[in-house]
Design an enzyme around this catalytic site. Structure first.
Site, PDB file in Angstrom:
ATOM      1  N   LYS A  92       0.844  -1.206   0.000  1.00 36.17           N
ATOM      2  CA  LYS A  92       0.000   0.000   0.000  1.00 36.17           C
ATOM      3  C   LYS A  92       0.872   1.246   0.000  1.00 36.17           C
ATOM      4  O   LYS A  92       0.552   2.238  -0.657  1.00 36.17           O
ATOM      5  CB  LYS A  92      -0.930   0.014   1.214  1.00 36.17           C
ATOM      6  CG  LYS A  92      -1.951  -1.097   1.149  1.00 36.17           C
ATOM      7  CD  LYS A  92      -3.267  -0.690   1.752  1.00 36.17           C
ATOM      8  CE  LYS A  92      -4.198  -1.873   1.794  1.00 36.17           C
ATOM      9  NZ  LYS A  92      -5.172  -1.946   0.761  1.00 36.17           N
ATOM     10  N   LYS A  99      -2.087 -11.536  -8.054  1.00 40.38           N
ATOM     11  CA  LYS A  99      -3.048 -12.370  -7.324  1.00 40.38           C
ATOM     12  C   LYS A  99      -4.499 -11.989  -7.672  1.00 40.38           C
ATOM     13  O   LYS A  99      -4.793 -10.801  -7.809  1.00 40.38           O
ATOM     14  CB  LYS A  99      -2.796 -12.134  -5.830  1.00 40.38           C
ATOM     15  CG  LYS A  99      -3.465 -13.086  -4.891  1.00 40.38           C
ATOM     16  CD  LYS A  99      -3.292 -12.604  -3.460  1.00 40.38           C
ATOM     17  CE  LYS A  99      -4.185 -11.422  -3.185  1.00 40.38           C
ATOM     18  NZ  LYS A  99      -4.492 -11.125  -1.793  1.00 40.38           N
ATOM     19  N   LYS A 138     -10.323  -9.585  -4.409  1.00 44.17           N
ATOM     20  CA  LYS A 138     -11.660  -8.993  -4.372  1.00 44.17           C
ATOM     21  C   LYS A 138     -11.614  -7.473  -4.301  1.00 44.17           C
ATOM     22  O   LYS A 138     -12.606  -6.806  -4.520  1.00 44.17           O
ATOM     23  CB  LYS A 138     -12.482  -9.581  -3.223  1.00 44.17           C
ATOM     24  CG  LYS A 138     -11.882  -9.453  -1.849  1.00 44.17           C
ATOM     25  CD  LYS A 138     -12.661 -10.264  -0.816  1.00 44.17           C
ATOM     26  CE  LYS A 138     -11.849 -10.398   0.463  1.00 44.17           C
ATOM     27  NZ  LYS A 138     -12.252 -11.432   1.350  1.00 44.17           N
TER      28      LYS A 138
HETATM   29  P1  TYM Z   1      -8.860 -12.383   3.071  1.00 44.31           P
HETATM   30  O1  TYM Z   1     -10.267 -12.087   3.368  1.00 44.31           O
HETATM   31  O2  TYM Z   1      -8.067 -11.420   2.257  1.00 44.31           O
HETATM   32  O3  TYM Z   1      -8.744 -13.788   2.351  1.00 44.31           O
HETATM   33  C1  TYM Z   1      -9.331 -14.938   2.914  1.00 44.31           C
HETATM   34  C2  TYM Z   1      -8.501 -16.166   2.587  1.00 44.31           C
HETATM   35  O4  TYM Z   1      -8.440 -16.319   1.163  1.00 44.31           O
HETATM   36  C3  TYM Z   1      -7.083 -16.460   0.775  1.00 44.31           C
HETATM   37  N1  TYM Z   1      -6.923 -15.870  -0.564  1.00 44.31           N
HETATM   38  C4  TYM Z   1      -6.442 -16.540  -1.614  1.00 44.31           C
HETATM   39  N2  TYM Z   1      -6.016 -17.805  -1.748  1.00 44.31           N
HETATM   40  C5  TYM Z   1      -5.592 -18.185  -2.981  1.00 44.31           C
HETATM   41  N3  TYM Z   1      -5.575 -17.360  -4.049  1.00 44.31           N
HETATM   42  C6  TYM Z   1      -5.998 -16.085  -3.962  1.00 44.31           C
HETATM   43  N4  TYM Z   1      -5.983 -15.292  -5.027  1.00 44.31           N
HETATM   44  C7  TYM Z   1      -6.469 -15.623  -2.698  1.00 44.31           C
HETATM   45  N5  TYM Z   1      -6.950 -14.440  -2.258  1.00 44.31           N
HETATM   46  C8  TYM Z   1      -7.217 -14.612  -0.948  1.00 44.31           C
HETATM   47  C9  TYM Z   1      -6.296 -15.683   1.828  1.00 44.31           C
HETATM   48  O5  TYM Z   1      -4.944 -16.063   1.875  1.00 44.31           O
HETATM   49  C10 TYM Z   1      -7.053 -16.050   3.081  1.00 44.31           C
HETATM   50  O6  TYM Z   1      -6.625 -17.286   3.611  1.00 44.31           O
HETATM   51  N6  TYM Z   1      -6.257 -11.307   7.148  1.00 44.31           N
HETATM   52  C11 TYM Z   1      -7.112 -12.314   6.581  1.00 44.31           C
HETATM   53  C12 TYM Z   1      -8.335 -12.609   7.429  1.00 44.31           C
HETATM   54  C13 TYM Z   1      -7.992 -12.954   8.837  1.00 44.31           C
HETATM   55  C14 TYM Z   1      -7.453 -14.182   9.290  1.00 44.31           C
HETATM   56  C15 TYM Z   1      -7.308 -14.024  10.697  1.00 44.31           C
HETATM   57  C16 TYM Z   1      -7.084 -15.367   8.655  1.00 44.31           C
HETATM   58  C17 TYM Z   1      -8.158 -12.124   9.917  1.00 44.31           C
HETATM   59  N7  TYM Z   1      -7.747 -12.787  11.047  1.00 44.31           N
HETATM   60  C18 TYM Z   1      -6.790 -15.058  11.477  1.00 44.31           C
HETATM   61  C19 TYM Z   1      -6.561 -16.394   9.453  1.00 44.31           C
HETATM   62  C20 TYM Z   1      -6.418 -16.239  10.847  1.00 44.31           C
HETATM   63  C21 TYM Z   1      -7.582 -11.816   5.221  1.00 44.31           C
HETATM   64  O7  TYM Z   1      -7.567 -10.655   4.936  1.00 44.31           O
HETATM   65  O8  TYM Z   1      -8.097 -12.736   4.425  1.00 44.31           O
END
Ligand code: TYM
Length: 329
Positions: free
Chosen positions: A111, A192, A195
């Site tokens: 960012k 990647k 969303k």
């Molecule tokens: P978030 O919401 O960005 O993504 C959720 C999960 O999806 C995976 N992901 C992907 N995997 C493969 N290819 C992609 N293009 C792709 N885009 C997203 C992410 O790696 C994730 O596993 N910070 C986290 C949410 C969170 C969390 C936690 C996760 C908050 N607290 C504690 C685990 C444990 C997040 O933003 O995920």
């Protein structure tokens, strides 16, 4: 059973990347683990969320978890904001962390590099995430590749706390699958699938129109070589499609390379588009049933109760050890 925990942010529409990298693996782990899966709505607040949209996205995500196959009888499903202990532990972990290590987090650095406006929440995002994890003392944290660094910070903070105040937290292990942990954008396979992207041509949304999604697969960027083989460096487009195919079909990449030897990209894409379409159709049918009733409220209510029981115990222990508590509550 060993404990496992993970979460997804309710920002924007859930993508095929989220599904393949996180939600589908969660489903496959639920029979062998004690699972806690939550909706990271506090993390979503690091960028502005239109309240009406946030409400809808949150509902959609919980319905999607269930539609994808998570069984609320086996998995504790809850909203992060319902268990306030996360935020409180998050503060203690923020105080335990250094500016340097948080500045090195890729998500933050990206960012800064893009010159985006950065709220303070983005900076301390990883310490709240560490709290989400450590408060349940899970052994495993299944995530996509982009979240691995955050789980590693949680490990560092757990070790620091244990060293300073005595053994308290389990050191969690990130679980990142070899195939499908980084699904790439279909138009720009060097990037990647995300969303939060402005352009959505390269991104498939789980609840989107199925024909649109199939068209996106058909127009995915490939290369001019004409052979279907896995080589992410030189053939990022085809390799990405192979990963999607492999995770959805359960066939290995090698099997697929064999199956599609001498076959053109058009046929390969068409068959993958049908596979993606079938998977989305199944999820969407169940989603439509779930989203209508008040089933979701009940599940979240129960989930929060169960999660809170554990989180409150951990927090009490932490506060006792840190010298915060001075009387018996
Ligand atoms: P978030 O919401 O960005 O993504 C959720 C999960 O999806 C995976 N992901 C992907 N995997 C493969 N290819 C992609 N293009 C792709 N885009 C997203 C992410 O790696 C994730 O596993 N910070 C986290 C949410 C969170 C969390 C936690 C996760 C908050 N607290 C504690 C685990 C444990 C997040 O933003 O995920």
């Amino acid at each position: 059973m060993e404990r496992m925990l993970s979460g997804v942010k309710p920002t924007g529409r859930i993508t095929l990347g989220n599904y393949i990298g996180a939600i589908k693996p969660f489903v496959s782990y639920q029979d062998e683990h004690e699972m806690f899966i939550f909706i990271a709505n506090l993390h979503s607040m690091t960028v502005y969320q239109e309240p009406k949209e946030l409400r809808q996205n949150t509902k959609d995500l919980i319905a999607l978890y269930i539609a994808a196959g998570l069984d609320p009888e086996k998995v504790t499903l809850f909203l992060q904001s319902d268990v306030m202990e996360h935020s409180q532990l998050g503060w203690y972990l923020t105080c335990l962390s250094g500016m340097g290590e948080l500045s090195r987090m890729t998500q933050y650095k990206d960012k800064v590099a893009k010159n985006e406006t950065i709220g303070t929440g983005i900076f301390v995002y990883p310490t709240l995430m560490a709290a989400d994890i450590l408060i349940y003392n899970p052994k495993y944290v299944p995530v996509g590749d982009d979240q691995k660094q955050h789980v590693e910070l949680a490990r560092d903070l757990a070790e620091r706390f244990n060293k300073r105040y005595s053994e308290t937290f389990t050191i969690p292990e990130p679980v990142v699958r070899k195939v499908g942990s980084r699904i790439m954008d279909l138009q720009n396979p060097e990037k990647k699938m995300s969303k939060s992207d402005k352009s959505d041509k390269g991104c498939i949304y789980i609840l989107d129109d199925i024909n649109i999604s199939k068209k996106k697969i058909m127009s995915a960027v490939t290369d001019s070589e004409g052979s279907i083989r896995f080589d992410p460096k030189n053939k990022p487009g085809i390799s990405n499609l192979l990963e999607i195919y492999s995770t959805l079909s359960g066939k290995s990449i090698a099997e697929l390379e064999n199956q599609y030897q001498g076959v053109g990209y058009g046929t390969f894409k068409k068959e993958l588009a049908d596979l993606v379409g079938d998977e989305l159709a199944k999820i969407q049918a169940r989603y439509n049933e779930i989203i209508q009733g008040d089933y979701i409220d009940q599940i979240l209510h129960e989930g929060a109760k169960k999660a809170k029981l554990i989180a409150a115990k951990t927090l009490a222990k932490v506060e006792r050890k840190m010298g915060i508590t001075i009387y018996k509550r």
